[in-house]
Motif scaffolding. Sequence first.
Motif, mmCIF file in Angstrom:
data_model
loop_
_atom_site.group_PDB
_atom_site.id
_atom_site.type_symbol
_atom_site.label_atom_id
_atom_site.label_comp_id
_atom_site.label_asym_id
_atom_site.label_seq_id
_atom_site.Cartn_x
_atom_site.Cartn_y
_atom_site.Cartn_z
ATOM 1 N N SER A 47 0.692 -1.125 0.029
ATOM 2 C CA SER A 47 0.056 0.076 0.079
ATOM 3 C C SER A 47 0.813 1.376 -0.054
ATOM 4 O O SER A 47 1.728 1.311 0.833
ATOM 5 N N PHE A 48 0.524 2.150 -0.930
ATOM 6 C CA PHE A 48 1.319 3.508 -0.970
ATOM 7 C C PHE A 48 1.362 4.392 0.363
ATOM 8 O O PHE A 48 2.263 4.537 0.832
ATOM 9 N N TRP A 49 0.279 4.327 0.828
ATOM 10 C CA TRP A 49 -0.252 5.081 1.950
ATOM 11 C C TRP A 49 0.281 4.638 3.184
ATOM 12 O O TRP A 49 0.654 5.025 4.274
ATOM 13 N N PHE A 50 -0.517 3.229 3.475
ATOM 14 C CA PHE A 50 -0.438 2.751 4.746
ATOM 15 C C PHE A 50 0.311 1.823 5.196
ATOM 16 O O PHE A 50 0.574 1.202 6.361
ATOM 17 N N ASP A 51 1.465 1.147 4.077
ATOM 18 C CA ASP A 51 2.858 0.179 4.339
ATOM 19 C C ASP A 51 3.810 1.200 4.638
ATOM 20 O O ASP A 51 4.072 2.022 3.967
ATOM 21 N N LYS A 52 4.938 0.813 5.557
ATOM 22 C CA LYS A 52 5.795 1.288 5.586
ATOM 23 C C LYS A 52 6.963 0.765 4.633
ATOM 24 O O LYS A 52 7.879 -0.346 4.821
ATOM 25 N N TRP A 53 7.033 1.350 3.497
ATOM 26 C CA TRP A 53 8.066 0.761 2.326
ATOM 27 C C TRP A 53 9.180 1.852 2.009
ATOM 28 O O TRP A 53 10.067 1.584 1.201
ATOM 29 N N THR A 54 8.890 2.998 2.791
ATOM 30 C CA THR A 54 10.274 4.129 2.648
ATOM 31 C C THR A 54 11.104 4.322 4.088
ATOM 32 O O THR A 54 10.299 3.960 4.939
ATOM 33 N N ASN A 55 12.118 4.875 3.821
ATOM 34 C CA ASN A 55 12.629 5.257 5.197
ATOM 35 C C ASN A 55 12.192 6.569 5.847
ATOM 36 O O ASN A 55 12.656 6.962 6.600
ATOM 37 N N GLY A 57 9.054 6.664 6.819
ATOM 38 C CA GLY A 57 7.978 6.167 7.679
ATOM 39 C C GLY A 57 6.673 5.787 6.775
ATOM 40 O O GLY A 57 6.678 6.024 5.507
ATOM 41 N N VAL A 58 5.677 5.579 7.325
ATOM 42 C CA VAL A 58 4.396 5.202 6.772
ATOM 43 C C VAL A 58 3.674 6.766 6.371
ATOM 44 O O VAL A 58 3.592 7.735 6.885
ATOM 45 N N LEU A 59 3.578 6.850 5.119
ATOM 46 C CA LEU A 59 3.155 8.094 4.477
ATOM 47 C C LEU A 59 1.947 8.613 4.962
ATOM 48 O O LEU A 59 1.750 9.732 5.094
ATOM 49 N N TYR A 60 1.104 7.752 5.323
ATOM 50 C CA TYR A 60 -0.360 8.108 6.041
ATOM 51 C C TYR A 60 -0.224 9.070 7.276
ATOM 52 O O TYR A 60 -1.003 10.127 7.417
ATOM 53 N N HIS A 61 1.008 8.602 7.980
ATOM 54 C CA HIS A 61 1.240 9.336 9.130
ATOM 55 C C HIS A 61 2.301 10.547 8.973
ATOM 56 O O HIS A 61 2.222 11.520 9.777
#
Length: 202
Positions: A47-55, A57-61
């Motif tokens: 999930s682009f917004w809700f999974d932590k796939w970048t360093n 953090g979670v983009l949603y937060h």
Amino acid sequence: MINKYYKKLHPAIAQAKKAFPIWRKLVIVRELEEHQIWWQVKKGDSSFWFDKWTNLGVLYHVLPDDSMKEEIEVQNFATTEGWNAQVLIQYIPKEYVNHMIENIPPPQVTDELDKSWWLLEKNGKFSVKSAWEYVRQREVKMYNYNQMWRKHLPLKFSFTLWRAWRYKMPVDDVICRRGILLASKSWSLPENKNKKQCHIFF
């Protein structure tokens, strides 16, 4: 559980309104634990917004509340040639776009699903022990509890002692305090007196 609580929402934003107590506790723990899961991008099905796939953090937060946060996968922001900057800039600020292009490999043309890594373990595999150690609130060790939970003491004795110490024995007055009415079966007690825990041990 998915049909009852998630419906069309991502698990990271599912709420606990009018839910059973166990589900409400899971939601509380989720707020702490979800930041310890990192997704390694392969196919780009995270999930682009809700999974932590970048360093980052979670983009949603991380991003402001007015950002677009519909459910969308990472692979939708890339082409066979790399990240699609024109699409990314429509969803996130330019500085985030530049960071992703420079530091994060784009999704690959593969059938391999994105891989999750549990950051609290060196091998990246989830364990209940590490999750519990992360969320638990340690208290000062009590001498009485140390005496109850001893290595060579049978568990049934330890649990009985613990229940007695916590006043959790299933006697009349404890059951009645939970809203269950019953008649005492102890003929040794005065009339209209419920059996109490002290009547068992003393």
